[in-house]
Design an enzyme around this catalytic site. Structure first.
Site, PDB file in Angstrom:
ATOM      1  N   GLU A 269      24.713  26.022  74.346  1.00 20.86           N
ATOM      2  CA  GLU A 269      25.567  25.191  74.977  1.00 20.86           C
ATOM      3  C   GLU A 269      26.706  24.681  74.305  1.00 20.86           C
ATOM      4  O   GLU A 269      26.918  23.384  74.378  1.00 20.86           O
ATOM      5  CB  GLU A 269      24.880  24.167  75.768  1.00 20.86           C
ATOM      6  CG  GLU A 269      23.851  24.627  77.123  1.00 20.86           C
ATOM      7  CD  GLU A 269      23.517  23.703  77.840  1.00 20.86           C
ATOM      8  OE1 GLU A 269      24.407  22.889  78.370  1.00 20.86           O
ATOM      9  OE2 GLU A 269      22.349  23.826  78.695  1.00 20.86           O
ATOM     10  N   GLY A 270      27.486  25.350  73.301  1.00 18.46           N
ATOM     11  CA  GLY A 270      28.259  24.971  72.244  1.00 18.46           C
ATOM     12  C   GLY A 270      27.607  24.957  70.977  1.00 18.46           C
ATOM     13  O   GLY A 270      26.772  24.127  70.795  1.00 18.46           O
TER      14      GLY A 270
END
Length: 825
Positions: A501-502
């Site tokens: 997620e990043g």
């Protein structure tokens, strides 16, 4: 002397007006009144009054009458438009996604503490609490984490069935569609508790409740899509995954090469408008077991079949596709740092109907906005929950182990070198829980984008630090993999949280300040919009408001620096009031430094990632420190919390200083960096690292059976079962607390050489004979010492087991048969 006094009054008055942020019209009126007063008091002659008053009137009229002022603004407007960097539609959607929440107050330099104080933390409903206490506990009890990770590399079939039946995969789906409809905070608590037993199970549960088909359908799906899919997702009939990343695509999700071409084709015996998809996805959690795939791709319509002959490239689009669709290849596994299901999905010329686009045809090209809006919620729930779980278990178990384990006749937790690590674990655990509760509660009230990026990056990094410290304290006990080792699988899985997620590196260097500076600033984004719309009137209003804002923050930063924050406001009295004032001081400094930096570097700041990251660190620690203060207030301002609060705030303020110091030292224009340093820290360094005494104090508290220790571990799964690795440490610690005075008597006699026997049993006999212990006391010491030994013991395996020809990891056995049950103690 009179002239000097008049000058001092003028400077003081202007300073005060700038400090309070007086509007331009008020400031102009005050200056005019001052000139009149000088003339009236005879301190200014008629000629001087006429000249000074005339010049002032010209400037006052020019700056306060907007039609005239726009003549000044117009060339500035032209220059601004010329240097304004281009913004793609995906960048705009990312910036516009989500809401500005408390981080906006911290960024703008004058935080409204009453807003934070009045914010209500989400409370679990009776239903949510019951699910946490019953179904979640039962799930944890069913899982053998060692077997899951190191032998089966999968959760047991009965665990999968239980998660389906009890709707662990549908906490976010509303009751209307058969889901549990839990709050974000409740989801966070459930994932946290599961993660204290099994990272594999926690990841398996959190993914369907984060970015995925369930959330996308809930927010964007058509009524028909919701009716078709949500009930099946809710009861576990369908297992979802979401295909976004690929071989060439990680953090830069907009660069996906996967395509869908709108065309006509045959579907179920009829010619329909559809899409021919070609994709190659990697790193997709739950893909090997998924029955339905959320797929992101770039949509092309070369023939104009969607109704717009002038539009070919629609951009990123999301569709929902059954895994059984002809041409879809799914089922193979990656093996990440953990045993959760993760694997590739590929497809070549896969034809699907056009109405499989999530939200229908009208959402063609709307996928990127969907993703960025939903991704922020996942960052605020799932990964912070995993991180809090890691921090809690490191705190609870390392505290117990460091009291139980002795070296050089002393509990290892009493060594100052060890306390550097254990104190940090304790402080970080308090901060982790504070940020988890505040952020999850925020997600229940809005969609904060910057806050969730802060939580994702810093909480996963704090988890990494906590588990590393826990491993250091445990030494060989943490290194040796086996059923007894409660740290190894969590430690091994840290890179997953850091990456997903990043990626953390880019989240810190590009997102937090890059997005925060534009979204949180009251003027920057509106100015950019006014320039793109060629709206001079709006830009004029914003520009002069921005100039006043910058002057106010600069004057406030220097004033608060000169007074040590004494003039700042605190919403409470008592021991934490000084911290509120220091946070306001640093908030003001961030607003001032950000304005100067953006004004000088402009679009170049986007490429100065290390500078951006340091300002992001300042914003992040302002948010986390305020979360700690909020948590302390919500928990009832308990006295025993104060050492942890002080540790967190002292550490955050020092981190803010270090970030500013490195920023000023590396600013591209040296004298500007030096000038900003003098404005923010006029007397030099303002904050110091946490003191050794405070770190030692919370390290000692970590080894005590206090209410605070239990409260910070409240969500953890903590069985009192000596056949469970965590339960064994719990039982041994509880027993130590009961018998420690007796054990110390025995240990003292042993250390002095009064007990000379070679075995524990014989030494205890001697202790009774010599009157060191009574028989009842000796029995208690013996019971504890056997528990202690088992608690610090590590596993050893037969060569057959490690070679894969025997299948039960019974510790310290010479031979292992397939009929022998595995056991811990």
């Amino acid at each position: 002397m009179t002239t000097l006094l008049a000058i001092l009054v003028a400077v003081g008055g202007l300073w005060a007006l700038a400090y309070i942020g007086a509007p331009l019209l008020v400031t102009s009126a005050a200056i005019g009144a001052y000139i009149v007063a000088l003339y009236g008091l005879g301190l200014m002659g008629p000629t001087a009054f006429a000249v000074t008053g005339g010049l002032f009137a010209v400037f006052a009229i020019a700056l306060n009458l907007r039609p005239i002022r726009r003549l000044v603004t117009k060339p500035i407007f032209a220059g601004f438009k010329a240097v304004l960097p281009p913004m793609t539609s995906t960048e705009r959607e990312a910036l516009e996604a989500g809401d500005v929440w408390w981080e906006g107050e911290m960024f703008r330099g004058r935080p409204d503490w009453n807003m934070l104080k009045s914010f209500k933390r989400t409370q679990l409903t009776a239903e949510e609490q019951a699910f946490l206490d019953n179904e979640t506990v039962e799930l944890c009890r069913m899982i053998d984490d060692y077997k899951t990770v190191y032998e089966d590399r999968d959760l047991a079939p009965e665990v999968w069935d239980f998660m389906r039946q009890k709707k662990f995969f549908s906490m976010l789906i509303t009751k209307e569609w058969g889901g549990l409809g839990f709050s974000a905070y409740a989801q966070s608590c459930v994932v946290t508790k599961i993660a204290t037993k099994s990272i594999t199970a926690a990841v398996t549960v959190m993914v369907p409740n984060s970015l995925g088909p369930g959330e996308l359908l809930t927010h964007y799906g058509t009524d028909a899509q919701k009716e078709q899919w949500l009930p099946k997702l809710a009861d576990g009939t369908e297992i979802p995954c979401f295909g976004l990343t690929g071989v060439e695509v990680g953090s830069d999700a907009t660069a996906i090469p996967d395509v869908g071409v709108v065309c006509k084709g045959e579907w179920e015996g009829q010619e329909v408008v559809g899409m021919r998809l070609t994709f190659n996805k990697r790193y997709i959690t739950l893909a090997p077991v998924a029955s339905v795939i959320g797929l992101a791709f770039k949509l092309q319509d070369p023939e104009g079949l969607l109704g717009d002959p002038d539009k070919t490239d629609y951009g990123i689009t999301c569709a929902l596709i059954p895994a059984s669709t002809p041409g879809v290849e799914i089922g193979r596994r990656h093996y990440p740092s953990g045993a959760f299901m993760n694997g590739p999905i590929t497809g070549e010329d896969v034809f699907v109907p056009i109405d499989w686009i999530i939200g229908g045809v009208e959402k063609a090209g709307g996928g990127w906005r969907m993703l960025v809006e939903c991704l922020s919620a996942g960052r605020g729930i799932s990964l912070p929950a995993l991180s809090a779980a890691g921090g809690k278990m490191a705190y609870r178990l390392t505290g117990a182990y460091s009291r139980i384990r002795r070296q050089f006749k002393l509990s290892v937790g009493k060594f100052e070198g060890v306390q550097e690590a254990t104190g940090r674990i304790a402080g970080l655990n308090y901060r982790l829980e504070a940020v988890r509760t505040l952020t999850a509660s925020a997600v229940d009230n809005c969609a904060p984008s910057v806050v969730t990026a802060i939580a994702k990056y810093h909480m996963t990094e704090m988890m990494r630090q906590s588990l590393t410290d826990a491993m250091d304290v445990h030494g060989g006990r943490g290194i040796m993999v086996g059923p007894r080792n409660y740290l190894s699988s969590a430690y091994q899985s840290v890179p997953v949280a850091i990456t997903v997620e990043g990626a953390n590196i880019l989240t810190r260097s590009l997102m937090i300040f890059g997005q925060g500076a534009i979204r949180c600033h009251p003027y920057v984004f509106p100015e950019m919009e006014a320039a793109r719309e060629d709206n001079l009137a709006e830009f004029d209003k914003l520009l002069w408001g921005h100039i006043g804002f910058s002057m106010n923050r600069g004057v406030r930063a220097l004033t608060l620096g000169l007074t040590g924050g004494a003039l700042a406001k605190a919403p409470v009295d008592g021991p934490t009031a000084k911290y509120y004032k220091q946070l306001e001081r640093m908030s003001t400094s961030l607003a001032f430094v950000s304005d100067v930096t953006m004004g000088i570097l402009g679009g170049e700041l986007k490429r100065k990632e290390r500078l951006s990251a340091r300002l992001g660190d300042v914003l992040s620690h302002l948010y986390m420190a305020s979360a700690v203060l909020k948590y302390y207030e919500d928990e009832g301002r308990r006295e025993e919390d104060l050492p942890h609060v002080r540790w967190c705030l002292d550490d955050s303020l020092n981190a803010i200083y270090e970030a500013f110091d490195e920023f000023f030292s590396n600013f591209p224009i040296g004298f500007v960096g030096s000038a900003m340093r003098r404005m923010v820290f006029p007397f030099g360094r303002s904050y110091r690292p946490v003191s050794d005494a405070l770190t030692g104090a919370i390290a000692d508290m970590m080894m005590e059976p206090t209410e605070l220790r239990d409260r910070l571990s409240e969500i953890c799964y903590l069985p009192k079962d000596a056949n469970d690795p965590v339960g064994l440490m719990e039982v041994a610690f509880d027993k130590l607390i009961q018998v420690e005075p007796l054990y110390n008597k025995y240990y003292k006699a042993l250390s002095k050489g009064e007990l000379t026997a070679l075995t524990l049993e014989d030494r205890l006999v001697q202790a009774v004979e010599q009157g060191v212990l009574t028989q009842a006391e000796a029995d208690q010491v013996g019971e504890y010492d056997r528990l202690r030994y088992e608690a610090i013991m590590t596993d050893a395996f037969t060569k057959e087991y490690l070679a894969g020809t025997a299948f039960h990891p019974e510790a310290d056995a010479e031979t292992v048969s397939e009929e022998q049950p595995a056991k811990v103690a």
